[in-house]
Enzyme design. Structure first.
Site, short mmCIF file in Angstrom:
data_model
loop_
_atom_site.label_atom_id
_atom_site.label_comp_id
_atom_site.label_asym_id
_atom_site.label_seq_id
_atom_site.Cartn_x
_atom_site.Cartn_y
_atom_site.Cartn_z
N ALA A 7 0.75 -1.18 0.05
CA ALA A 7 0.03 0.06 -0.11
C ALA A 7 0.94 1.08 -0.14
CB ALA A 7 -0.79 -0.07 1.32
N GLU A 70 8.94 -2.89 4.51
CA GLU A 70 8.83 -2.57 2.91
C GLU A 70 10.15 -2.74 2.05
OE1 GLU A 70 7.44 1.38 2.28
OE2 GLU A 70 7.57 1.30 0.10
#
Ligand code: ADP
Length: 265
Positions: A7, A70
């Site tokens: 996201a 991430e």
């Protein structure tokens, strides 16, 4: 079913794996509530989430999810995609040209962040709008295709005007540096946007090349949705990377690396 989600600042990338079949899907980050609704309609799935909007997405869905870091997720995803495409690199720089650009050094074992730049996909959209009032991404990239940078960008050969140049005359001396010398001409949107792709592509490549020199590798893997449907940006990056003596790589679905990797790390 396994679902990996990255996201991000602009786009939500979703990878779904069922019985060895993999599917890829993107949503705008502004549609995050719709993504949550879709997820909440699924009864059972192993869901992993990464990216800047992971915390928020996690907070509005019913599932217990796995959260991953991430940069680690992106590295894991790139390693999987490189292997699947039979590309074998001992060491490489990966440049993730998303909303912003994050640059990393990778080996077969791990990755470390090497730097970044604010020039990236967000700049293409934001500065692109300021220059042309075009806010639609497809229209922006399509308009840029037919642009000519000659009246906008100052090249080394423009400065030397026929004299012998110390470096290739075709290199950009100053992005947007030719404008005032052509002040009485028109600057169509196509030309403005082509010059914008130029400054973003050349900045991203320059920073990536410096990282490659610092870490003594010759390979640069470029990923990120900024290259999607944007061959102009891709070509600028490829040509400039090769010109500087390094090997550029693009992997199919590379922009889904974080989403894919989040499933496996
Ligand atoms: P992030 O993870 O930060 O959202 P991405 O790798 O998804 O980054 O790249 C976002 C960039 O991709 C945008 O800034 C834009 O330049 C480009 N892009 C590609 N497709 C689209 C789209 N359909 N809508 C908006 N931006 C898009």
């Amino acid at each position: 079913m396994k679902i990996g989600i990255d996201a991000g600042g602009t786009l939500i990338k979703v990878v779904t794996e069922t019985n060895n079949k993999r599917t890829f899907k993107k949503w705008l980050t502004t549609q995050i509530d719709q993504v949550a609704e879709w997820l909440n309609h699924i009864d059972k799935a192993d869901i992993s989430i990464t990216g800047g909007k992971a915390q928020y997405l996690d907070s509005i869905i019913k599932h217990n999810v796995k959260r991953s870091i991430e940069f680690e997720a992106t590295y894991t995803g790139i390693q999987i995609l490189l292997k699947e495409h039979d590309i074998h690199l001992d060491t490489y720089i990966f440049s993730n040209v998303g909303t912003g650009t994050s640059i990393h050094y990778a080996t077969a074992q791990n990755q470390e962040r090497a730097g970044g730049t604010g020039a990236g996909g967000g700049m293409i959209q934001g500065l692109g709008y300021l220059l042309t009032q075009i806010s639609d991404y497809e229209e922006l990239v399509q308009t840029a295709i037919n642009g000519d940078r000659d009246k906008i960008d100052l090249k080394v050969k423009h400065i030397y005007k026929g004299d012998k140049t110390p470096i290739s005359g075709d290199l950009t001396a100053a992005n947007f540096g030719h404008v005032l010398q052509n002040i009485h001409d028109d600057f169509p949107n196509a030309d403005r946007l082509a010059a914008l792709m130029g400054i973003v592509g050349e900045t991203v490549t320059t920073v990536s090349i410096h990282a490659a020199k610092q870490f003594k590798t010759e390979n640069v893997v470029y990923i990120g949705s900024s290259f999607v449907n944007n061959d102009l940006l891709r070509n600028i990056v490829v040509d400039y990377t090769i010109l500087r003596g390094l090997n550029p790589y693009f992997i199919e679905n590379g922009e889904f690396s974080g989403a894919l990797g989040s499933i496996y790390c």
